[in-house]
Structures are given as C-alpha cells and as structure tokens.
Design an enzyme around this catalytic site. Structure first.
Site, short mmCIF file in Angstrom:
data_model
loop_
_atom_site.label_atom_id
_atom_site.label_comp_id
_atom_site.label_asym_id
_atom_site.label_seq_id
_atom_site.Cartn_x
_atom_site.Cartn_y
_atom_site.Cartn_z
N GLY A 72 4.01 26.80 8.91
CA GLY A 72 4.98 25.82 9.39
C GLY A 72 5.14 24.69 8.40
O GLY A 72 4.66 24.79 7.27
N GLU A 95 -0.41 26.03 6.53
CA GLU A 95 -0.68 27.39 7.00
C GLU A 95 -1.93 27.41 7.87
O GLU A 95 -2.82 26.59 7.70
CB GLU A 95 -0.95 28.31 5.80
CG GLU A 95 0.22 28.47 4.87
CD GLU A 95 -0.17 29.20 3.59
OE1 GLU A 95 -1.39 29.36 3.32
OE2 GLU A 95 0.76 29.60 2.86
N VAL A 96 -1.98 28.38 8.79
CA VAL A 96 -3.22 28.61 9.53
C VAL A 96 -3.72 30.01 9.19
O VAL A 96 -2.96 30.98 9.23
CB VAL A 96 -3.02 28.49 11.05
CG1 VAL A 96 -4.35 28.73 11.78
CG2 VAL A 96 -2.48 27.13 11.43
N LYS A 99 -6.94 25.63 9.19
CA LYS A 99 -5.61 25.07 8.98
C LYS A 99 -5.60 24.44 7.60
O LYS A 99 -6.42 23.57 7.31
CB LYS A 99 -5.31 24.03 10.07
CG LYS A 99 -3.90 23.50 10.06
CD LYS A 99 -3.64 22.77 11.37
CE LYS A 99 -2.38 21.96 11.33
NZ LYS A 99 -2.20 21.17 12.55
N ASP A 121 2.23 14.31 20.15
CA ASP A 121 3.02 15.49 19.76
C ASP A 121 2.67 16.67 20.65
O ASP A 121 2.46 17.79 20.17
CB ASP A 121 2.80 15.83 18.28
CG ASP A 121 3.90 16.75 17.73
OD1 ASP A 121 4.93 16.92 18.42
OD2 ASP A 121 3.73 17.30 16.63
#
Ligand SMILES: *[C@@H]1O[C@H](CO)[C@@H](O)[C@H](O)[C@H]1NC(C)=O
Ligand SMILES: *[C@@H]1O[C@H](CO)[C@@H](O)[C@H](O)[C@H]1NC(C)=O
Ligand SMILES: *[C@@H]1O[C@H](CO)[C@@H](O)[C@H](O)[C@H]1NC(C)=O
Ligand SMILES: CC(=O)N[C@H]1CO[C@H](CO)[C@@H](O)[C@@H]1O
Length: 408
Positions: free
Chosen positions: A118, A122-123, A136, A237
C-alpha cells in the site's frame, strides 16, 4: 638434480666482476638499503592505518549499540532460546521488549512472502525461530508513522487481546537507504476488510467481531493509572483495513501510526506535528471533514474514532446472514462517493447533505441486527458529544452475546 650442473665458478666470477668495480659496489649497498627499508616503512604505515581503521570501527560499533550498559541486564537471545511468548513473560511490562532484543529478533527473521502492499509500504509474512510473524516495511515517506507506532508500543502498556501484538522494531541503514521494520504477530485471516468480503457471518460470529473490536478500542481510549497503567490513546485511522481477524474469530486493532496520547496532567494531546499523514477520508468524521474539530481537546479524537467505528459496525452487520439473507460486502458510502473520494466529495455527502449509510429493512426484524443498527446510528451523530463511548458500545455488545445465542 637440476643443481648438479651448477657451475660455482661462474657464480663467483660474476661476484668478482662486481667487486672489481668500486662504484657499482657502493651503488649496490645503497640499493640494498633502499630495497630492505622501503618495504619495512610501507609495511609499518599499513599497520598504523589498519590499526586506526580498526579502532574507529570498534568505536562505531560501540556507538551503534549505545547505551550498551543499559541493555546488559536484559536477556540477549541465543539460538534455541525462548519463544516470543516466553519473552513476553520475561519483559512482563506489557510494553515492548528491550531495544537490543528487538534488534536481535528483527535480524534473525527470514522474509517469506509479501502479503500486503500500500501507500505505507509492504507487509511480509516472515519466520522467526519457526514462528510466523508479520513484518511491515515502511516506505521512507512514512518514517513518521513508523516512529510514532514504535514509540507508542515501546512506552505504553498496550498488550491486549484486541490490539495487534507488537514484537520488534528495527531500522537498518545501509548507507544510502534506511529500511524501517515493524514486526508483529501474524494473523492468517488478514484484515477485516478482506475477511468480510469473502465470509458470510452467523449472528454470534458478527457479535464476536464487533464486540472484540469495541473491546480493543475501549482499551485504547481508556486511561489506566498506576505503574502498569497507560494513557488514553486515540487511533485516528480506524477502518476495516486496519483491523485484523484472528483465528478464533475475534479481532485486533492495528496501525497506530497516527495515534495520539492524552497527557492528563496537562490535559494536552501529544500530536506529532511532523507527520503530514491524515486519516482515511472515507472514514473521516463530519467535524474532521469540516476542520471544526478542536485539536487541543483529546475527547474530540475519541469521538471521531467512534464515528469511524460505527461505519465498521455497518460493514460487519451487512454480512450477517439470517434465514439465508445478507447483503454483499461494501465500503461505507460506496453508493454515494467514487472510490478514493476527495475531502470535498466526502464533506458534501456527510456534512452538507448529512447522509449516512443506509440500514436495510430486514434489520428491523432481527433483534441483534436492530441493536447493531441502533448502535451505529448512535456513533454517527453529527453532534460529536452525543455519540456513544467505546466502553458503552462494548458493554451493549457483551450483553448481546448471551441473548444472541438464544435468538437463532
Ligand atoms: C541499500 O538498500 C537498497 C534497497 O534494498 C538498495 O537499493 C541499495 O543499493 C543499497 N545500497 C547499498 C550501498 O548497499
Ligand atoms: C481468542 O483467542 C484469545 C487468545 O489468542 C483468547 O484470549 C480469547 O479468549 C479467545 N476468544 C474466543 C472468543 O474464543
Ligand atoms: C471483494 O473481493 C473481490 C474479489 O477479490 C473484489 O473484486 C472486490 O472489489 C472486493 N470488494 C470490495 C468492496 O472491495
Ligand atoms: C475465524 C476464521 O474464519 N478463522 C479461519 C482463519 O483461517 C484459517 C485457515 O485458513 C481457518 O482454519 C480459520 O477457521
């Protein structure tokens, strides 16, 4: 037998010839001195350079691990030593492991496969001593989010069933590039967003997802006093993509990169002014969209979280099947704004036209869905002060667990 043919007189003759010429003998001695001393000088210079470089390297290493003494009392992990859960018991504090231990863990992790990507980075799914972990890796643009999340996990007693379990953080610098890692527990079922999209829920499964998320949010929001305490924290969030589904069907809240803490002694909010990130527009509360939120008042952020949680409840309830009927998975406001909406588009729908996600008619006929519908409406009030608290929502959902089982 090569030397058997050697003519010793020939050798002597050449020496004799040299000795007969006085000048050439003098030159020979000078050359000899030069030939012998030059390498010695060069060698000793090399030794000195090597020594200085080595010394500086050692010094660097020492600085890299500073303050070293501070770490010495903590367990350093040797191969074949404790598992993550053992370590949690050792550290006992509920906040993160000692920093050196974290670094040791991070550097022993093998990355296996990428499981998410995203704007943030990255994960990866990784392995540490046979245990599955999530790593992550933040993009350098999201450095502040990494910093904030690590700071929260390392200073605050955050360990809770319904908050993603933190294991380690590390920053690896190879000179030109800094890699920022956050290592957490891994939950194979992924985010609530993905889970809801592919799963239809029973009434108890719906309540379990909703109650456990409310429980995590209530823990974040709550101030706990004492040595094992924690300040109140607002997430800022919250959304289905930032909630993970555990194997037993409960949820945990992830991504604290935007979170703020309440300092109750000065009644102030520790906002990270350097972080330019904002929450996800689709989930922004009306007062955030209109920028009328009072940023100095911590309670405001909790209320904005509750608004977003109401939207998550709506996403969950749609997937609850009663008598074989359920709605397809959709994001909130899917029918009112385009994908990736702007703040202006959201403001028009949420603040000006005062729309909220629609509640399907069938919800009126099922007790648990009627309660869910009422709860989300009470999270959505335009007047933030009128919204429910996370604790209130948690308690209502907990009382439904008992009734919920009878209903079906
Ligand atoms: C540092 O890491 C980055 C990303 O992995 C890579 O592109 C870069 O070449 C590395 N630089 C050095 C000096 O190793
Ligand atoms: C889910 O698992 C956690 C441990 O990971 C446990 O504490 C919790 O009680 C379980 N919840 C349910 C509803 O089974
Ligand atoms: C649900 O999953 C499908 C298949 O991966 C995808 O095409 C769709 O966009 C998803 N739904 C939403 C609302 O994102
Ligand atoms: C709650 C839930 O659906 N858990 C599932 C997570 O994924 C594993 C493996 O795919 C399943 O066995 C669980 O049932």
């Amino acid at each position: 037998m090569c030397n058997s043919q050697l003519n010793s007189s020939l050798y002597l003759t050449s020496v004799d010839t040299e000795q007969q010429d006085g000048d050439s003998v003098n030159l020979g001695v000078g050359e000899l001195v030069a030939v012998i001393s030059a390498p010695i000088v060069v060698l000793s210079i090399l030794c000195m350079v090597a020594f200085v470089l080595y010394y500086r390297y050692q010094l660097n290493r020492a600085q890299y691990h500073t303050p070293r003494q501070q770490y010495e009392q903590y367990p350093v992990i040797e191969p074949g030593q404790p598992s993550i859960s053992d370590l949690i018991d050792i550290s006992g504090s509920g906040s993160g492991f000692p920093l050196l231990v974290q670094r040791t863990i991070a550097r022993q992790i093998q990355l296996c496969e990428i499981i998410g990507k995203g704007r943030y980075g990255e994960v990866w799914r990784g392995r540490w001593k046979g245990e599955s972990v999530a790593v992550k890796i933040f993009s350098s643009r999201e450095e502040r989010s990494w910093f904030r999340e690590v700071e929260l996990y390392n200073t605050v007693m955050l360990r809770h069933d319904n908050i993603l379990g933190f294991i380690a953080a590390d920053n690896k610098d190879n000179g030109t590039w800094t890699q920022l890692w956050l290592v957490t527990n891994n939950h194979e079922n992924g985010s609530l967003f993905d889970y809801l999209n592919r799963t239809v829920l029973s009434v108890p499964a719906m309540i379990k997802l909703a109650w456990s998320t409310a429980s995590g949010l209530a823990h974040l929001h709550m101030e706990i006093l004492g040595t094992q305490g924690k300040p109140a924290i607002a997430h800022r969030d919250l959304k289905s993509k930032n909630i993970l589904v555990k194997n037993n069907g409960t949820c945990c809240i992830a991504d604290l990169g935007l979170a703020v803490r309440h300092d109750s002694t000065t009644d102030s909010v520790d906002m990270d002014k350097q972080n330019n990130r904002v929450g996800t527009k689709r989930y922004m509360a009306p007062e955030v969209l209109e920028e009328t939120i009072n940023m100095n008042h911590f309670e405001s952020f909790k209320r904005a979280d509750v608004y977003a949680f109401g939207l998550v409840l709506w996403e969950i309830a749609r997937r609850c099947s009663v008598g074989g009927i359920y709605e397809d998975y959709q994001l909130p406001y899917f029918d009112m704004v385009p994908s990736d909406p702007s703040v202006e588009e959201m403001r028009k729908v949420v603040c000006v036209e005062k729309h909220r996600p629609a509640l399907p008619n069938r919800w009126q006929n099922v007790d648990s869905l009627r309660v869910m519908g009422r709860l989300m409406k009470e999270c959505w009030y335009g007047n933030a002060a009128a919204r429910l608290t996370a604790l209130r929502i948690k308690k209502t959902l907990a009382s439904m667990t008992k009734q919920g089982d009878l209903e079906i």
